[in-house]
Each structure stands twice: as C-alpha cells, then as structure tokens.
Design a protein around this motif. Structure first.
Motif, PDB file in Angstrom:
ATOM      1  N   PHE A   1      52.464  44.814  26.960  1.00  0.00           N
ATOM      2  CA  PHE A   1      51.020  44.754  27.214  1.00  0.00           C
ATOM      3  C   PHE A   1      50.749  43.669  28.248  1.00  0.00           C
ATOM      4  N   GLN A   2      49.831  43.977  29.198  1.00  0.00           N
ATOM      5  CA  GLN A   2      49.495  43.014  30.238  1.00  0.00           C
ATOM      6  C   GLN A   2      47.965  42.936  30.355  1.00  0.00           C
ATOM      7  N   LEU A   3      47.451  41.689  30.362  1.00  0.00           N
ATOM      8  CA  LEU A   3      46.008  41.435  30.495  1.00  0.00           C
ATOM      9  C   LEU A   3      45.783  40.587  31.735  1.00  0.00           C
ATOM     10  N   ARG A   4      44.771  40.985  32.524  1.00  0.00           N
ATOM     11  CA  ARG A   4      44.458  40.229  33.754  1.00  0.00           C
ATOM     12  C   ARG A   4      42.941  40.099  33.844  1.00  0.00           C
ATOM     13  N   VAL A   5      42.467  38.835  33.922  1.00  0.00           N
ATOM     14  CA  VAL A   5      41.032  38.531  34.020  1.00  0.00           C
ATOM     15  C   VAL A   5      40.812  37.715  35.296  1.00  0.00           C
ATOM     16  N   VAL A   6      39.905  38.200  36.150  1.00  0.00           N
ATOM     17  CA  VAL A   6      39.655  37.546  37.440  1.00  0.00           C
ATOM     18  C   VAL A   6      38.145  37.361  37.608  1.00  0.00           C
ATOM     19  N   ASP A   7      37.725  36.116  37.955  1.00  0.00           N
ATOM     20  CA  ASP A   7      36.319  35.890  38.306  1.00  0.00           C
ATOM     21  C   ASP A   7      36.273  35.375  39.738  1.00  0.00           C
ATOM     22  N   ASN A   8      35.084  35.450  40.353  1.00  0.00           N
ATOM     23  CA  ASN A   8      34.966  35.018  41.760  1.00  0.00           C
ATOM     24  C   ASN A   8      34.400  33.607  41.871  1.00  0.00           C
TER      25      ASN A   8
END
Length: 589
Positions: free
Chosen positions: A517-524
C-alpha cells in the motif's frame, strides 16, 4: 526320347506323391510323465490355494502342449501364468514366460512377435537375477541367429550380426561365471551353428564343447541335437561321409528317447535330404524330399486343425456351461430381488423415521439459531450505539473543555485531540453503517475525513484532488492508522499551508499493488522552513508512531510544496509478526 523319359519318370513319381499327400495329419501325443507332473502341481496349488503355484502349473501345461505342437493351447496356458506372475511382480518368472513365448512365435514364423517377446524378457530380466538375465540373453541370441541365418550362409554382412555375437558373448560370460553347464552347452551350440553357417572351423570346437557336456549330463535329447548340428556342419563343408556318421548317431539317440520331438524329426529329415543330395543319390533324395514336405505340411496344418477341433469342443462345452450359468443366475437374481425388496422396505421405514426425527430436530435448531442471531444482531447494534455515543461524549467533553480554556495553544491542542476522536468515530460509522464489518472503502473514508477537517478549519475553498481506486478495501486496523496519518497531514496543511494562500490545493493519492500500500499527500504550501524541526511536534511524532506500527517507511519532501509518501505491506514478515505478539488482520476476501 526325352519326352518319353519325362512321362515315364512322372508315372513313377505320382503314386509315391499321392501316398504321401494322402497321409492324415496327426499331432504328437502329450508327454505322459510331464503331463502327470503338471497335474500334480495343479492339485497341490488348489489344495494350498497358492496362486503362484497355480501359475507354475499353467506354465508346465504350456510347455507340454507346445512340445505336442498344440501351439494355441500352449500359448493360452502361458498367458494365464503370465497374468498371475505379472500381478505378483515375480520378474524372473515373467522373463521366463516371455522367453517361451518368443520361442513359440519363432516356431510359428512370426519374427516381429518373437523379437517383441524376447525384448520384454530382457527388460524384466534386468530387474531379476543373473540366471534370468542369462536366459534372456540366450533367447536374444537364438532370435538373431534366425535373423542372420541367410546372410551367414551366403557369407554376407547383416546389420544384426554384431547383435548376435554380442548376446552370445554375454550369455557365455554369465554361464561360465555361474558354472551353468546346460547353458554353456546350449550357447556353444548356438555359436557352433553361427560359425558353421560362415564355414568357419571354430564351429567344430564349440560343438565338441556342447557334446562333452551333454554326454556328461546324460542329456540324450541335447546330445542328439548336437550330433545333428555336427552332421549339418560337415555337410556345409561338403564332407558328406563325415556328416553321415553324426547323422546316424543323432538318429539312434533320438530313437532311444521315450518321447517324440517334432522339430528334431523335421531337422533330421532335412539333414538326410542334404546328405543324399551331396552324395548324388537322387532316388533317395527324392523320397526324403517327400518326407520333408510332409513335415512342412504338418507344420502348416497341425495348428489349424487342432485349433478347429478344440474350438468346436470348447464351443459346445461353453454353450452348456452358459445355459447352466444362466439358470443359476436367474434363480440367484430372483432371490436377490426378493431379499432386496425386503431390505428396501426396512431401509425406507428407517429413513422415514429418521427423516421425521431429523426434521423436528432441525426445526428446533433453526428456531434456536434464529433467536441467537436476533440476539447477536441486537447486541452488535447496541455495542455500536454505545461506541458511537461514547466517542461523541468524549468529543463533547473536549469541546466543553476547549471553550473554558484561555490559552490559545491549549485550545488548539484540545481541538486537535477532538478531531482525532472524530476520525475514530467516522471509521466506526463506516464499519457498522455498511455491510462489511471488517473492512473499509478507502476512497469514501478518505473523502469524508478530508471534508470533515476542512470544514473544521472553515476552509471550504481548498481544491482537493483524489486519485484512489473506488473499489479499494482495507482492514479496519489499517484504515484507523491511515486515517490518523491523513488527519494530521490535512490539519497541518490547513494550519500552516492554506492560512494565507490565495489558491489552496490538496492532492491525495492511494494505491494497492499486490500487498503493498502506498499513500501520497501533497499540498501547495511553502513546505518546511529549514530552521523548523518538525519531528519534535506531536502531530509528526504521531505519524511516525503509526508508520512504525504498520512496519512501513515514510518521507517528507519540501520543494516549493510539501509532499508526504508512505509505503507498507499489508502482511508483515513472520519475524515482525512475532515481535508484534498479536494476531495480524487477515487478507480481505
């Protein structure tokens, strides 16, 4: 003048030929002593109920019938014996029977079948003892001698000639090693015949070895055969006078026997024919040729006539036996039908009683299970309500406590704790409001969680992009930890990344490849400032703890924005599972 001489000779020959052709064909009688011995073995096998002994009796019967030229009957007995010894894995006896069958097929001029049986004898002999292997090599030697006969006679090279001498040498080697005089005599006879056909003087030396052994063992039959072969060898060397003494000795030995041997009689007749031809005694040669033709006719028709007579007798016998068997079968069948009907009535009665009792029992059990199912459903529902009420109560208490605090930092800390409680409450609702009590839909759970956090910070203008498989399901334990991690990341973004940002945006990606399982969270947002130490904050410490509990890895990247990536396996290695000291969630069905 020649014309009259021809008619005169024809008139002389016709009566003689007519007498010979008119002779009835008669097979040889069964050898009484060997037949009696076979019957004795059969009686003993029946008394002892010994199948192997019965197989031996069948084998002996086959030998007696083959000696009397009853080839079909002999082969039938051999096949009966073969069926028993093959099933009992008596490889030496199997090889012995295939050797006999090879000789029988060779006698009936079927070389392909003879070779097939000889090879089978050799295959089984390799799984047996040296004596059996020697007999199989001996059988192969006899076969290849017949194959190469014409080529050796014409002094030509035959492709099978090497095989002939190879198997002869193999047989000779084992025979001398085992000191088997009979086999030494036999293989010496085969080699003598092979060299004799080549007109090689070695033939006389091998025949003399065989003759000495036959005389020492008092084997009159074998001695007669060897004398015959010596006579034929002298004829091959154009020495008719020397040949005659050996042929005469062979005839005297044969007549001293108490039994008849068709093959020996036939070979003696052929040998005398060759002798008279070399002596140019044409009158006697012609008479002898008529005798030889009679043996050849006997060879061709004896098996046919014997087969027809046996088949007719067997047909009548089997017909009567079939009638008796049919009558017995009909009587037995009627008795069995009556007995079966009685048993059927008893069984139907028992089944009817059993079915009635089982129906009553199953009805009571089903009623009881229905009540238990209703009770369990009520208990689960009650437990669900209590958990939800308790989580709401804790959230309300934290909210009241937050309102009474004057310190902004303390109020923020209580608010963060309240949101973490709400994550647990959301997971609880997802589990017990849906149909699956052990797994959660990641896409729906993540969307509601992010929406809840954004509303709490009153930042509905944040543009959120999701890249999550709509069918992805995870066990509750995994979903809880992932939800806490996502809550901390979104909370951090709302606090620090979106507070003064004109166009706040958030992207959440989740994938499941195999068991990874892979989780990726990106904000600007601006990302971390170099002077900050994020590992000291409670939120990031909580993220670290949750990733460790999942036995995974994570990392932050600050490159004009903030990126978080986490990877873990759904089922940890056995060593980590032992370290955990608690059962790991099963895979999702």
């Amino acid at each position: 003048m020649r014309k009259y001489s021809y008619y005169f000779l024809l008139a002389l020959l016709l009566p003689t030929a007519g007498r010979i052709l008119a002779q009835p064909v008669a097979g040889l009688p069964l050898q009484p002593e060997k037949w009696a011995y076979a019957k004795e073995v059969e009686r003993e096998a029946v008394i002892k109920k010994d199948t192997l002994l019965m197989a031996e009796a069948y084998y002996l019967f086959g030998k007696v019938h083959v000696a009397a030229r009853n080839y079909l009957t002999g082969k039938r007995y051999f096949m009966k014996s073969l069926g028993i010894v093959e099933q009992r894995q008596q490889f030496d006896k199997v090889s012995r029977i295939y050797t006999r069958l090879s000789r029988l097929e060779k006698e009936q001029s079927d070389p392909h079948k003879a070779l097939e049986y000889a090879r089978l004898a050799l295959v089984y002999a390799h799984r047996s003892n040296q004596k059996t292997l020697m007999a199989a090599y001996q059988c192969m030697s006899r076969f290849y001698l017949d194959v190469c006969h014409d080529a050796l006679t014409d002094n030509q090279k035959n492709p099978c000639q090497d095989s002939l001498f190879f198997y002869c040498r193999q047989t000779e080697s084992i025979a001398y090693k085992l000191r088997d005089s009979i086999t030494i005599a036999d293989i010496s006879g085969i080699l003598g015949k092979a060299y004799g056909l080549q007109r090689n003087p070695k033939a006389f030396r091998y025949y003399q070895v065989a003759l000495q052994i036959d005389k020492a063992l008092n084997h009159i039959n074998s001695e007669a055969v060897t004398c015959l072969q010596l006579g034929l060898t002298h004829l091959q060397f154009n020495q008719p006078d020397s040949a005659y003494s050996w042929l005469k000795q062979a005839s005297e030995l044969y007549h001293s026997l108490k039994s008849q041997e068709f093959s020996l009689e036939r070979d003696l007749a052929n040998a005398y024919l060759q002798y008279y031809q070399q002596k140019k005694d044409w009158h006697k040669a012609f008479d002898q040729s008529m005798i030889v033709r009679g043996y050849e006719r006997d060879q061709m028709t004896a098996d046919r006539n014997g087969a027809v007579s046996r088949l007719s007798v067997e047909y009548e016998t089997q017909k009567k036996e079939a009638q008796l068997i049919n009558q017995r079968n009909e009587l037995q069948l009627s008795q069995q039908n009556q007995q079966a009907q009685r048993w059927l009535l008893v069984i139907l009665s028992v089944l009817l009683l059993g079915t009635t009792g089982a129906s009553v029992a199953f009805y009571k059990i089903s009623q009881k299970n229905h009540r238990l199912s209703q009770q369990n459903a009520a208990l689960v529902q009650e437990q669900n309500h209590r958990v939800k009420n308790n989580l709401q109560l804790v959230s309300s208490l934290l909210s009241l406590q937050s309102n009474r605090l004057d310190d902004e930092c303390a109020r923020n800390a209580v608010g963060d704790s309240q949101r973490r409680i709400e994550v647990m409450s959301l997971l609880q609702r997802k589990l017990y409001d849906g149909d699956n009590l052990v797994a959660v839909n990641v896409a729906e759970f993540m969307k509601e969680l992010v929406t809840m956090v954004i509303k709490a910070f009153e930042q509905e203008e944040v543009e959120v992009a999701y890249q999550i498989d709509q069918a992805m399901m995870l066990p509750a334990d995994y979903a809880m930890r992932i939800g806490l991690i996502a809550n901390e990341l979104v909370t951090n973004a709302c606090k620090y990344a979106f507070s003064d940002h004109p166009n706040p945006a958030l992207r959440i990606e989740a994938s499941l490849t195999g068991r990874t399982f892979q989780l990726r969270v990106v904000d600007n947002g601006p990302g971390f400032i170099e002077t900050q130490t994020p590992a000291r904050s409670f939120g990031l410490r909580l993220i670290q703890i949750q990733v460790e509990q999942l036995f995974g890895t994570y990392r932050f990247e600050s490159n004009g924005n903030l990126q978080f990536e986490m990877t873990f396996n759904l089922i940890p290695p056995s060593s980590l599972r032992k370290k955990l000291k608690q059962p790991w969630p099963d895979e999702i069905a």
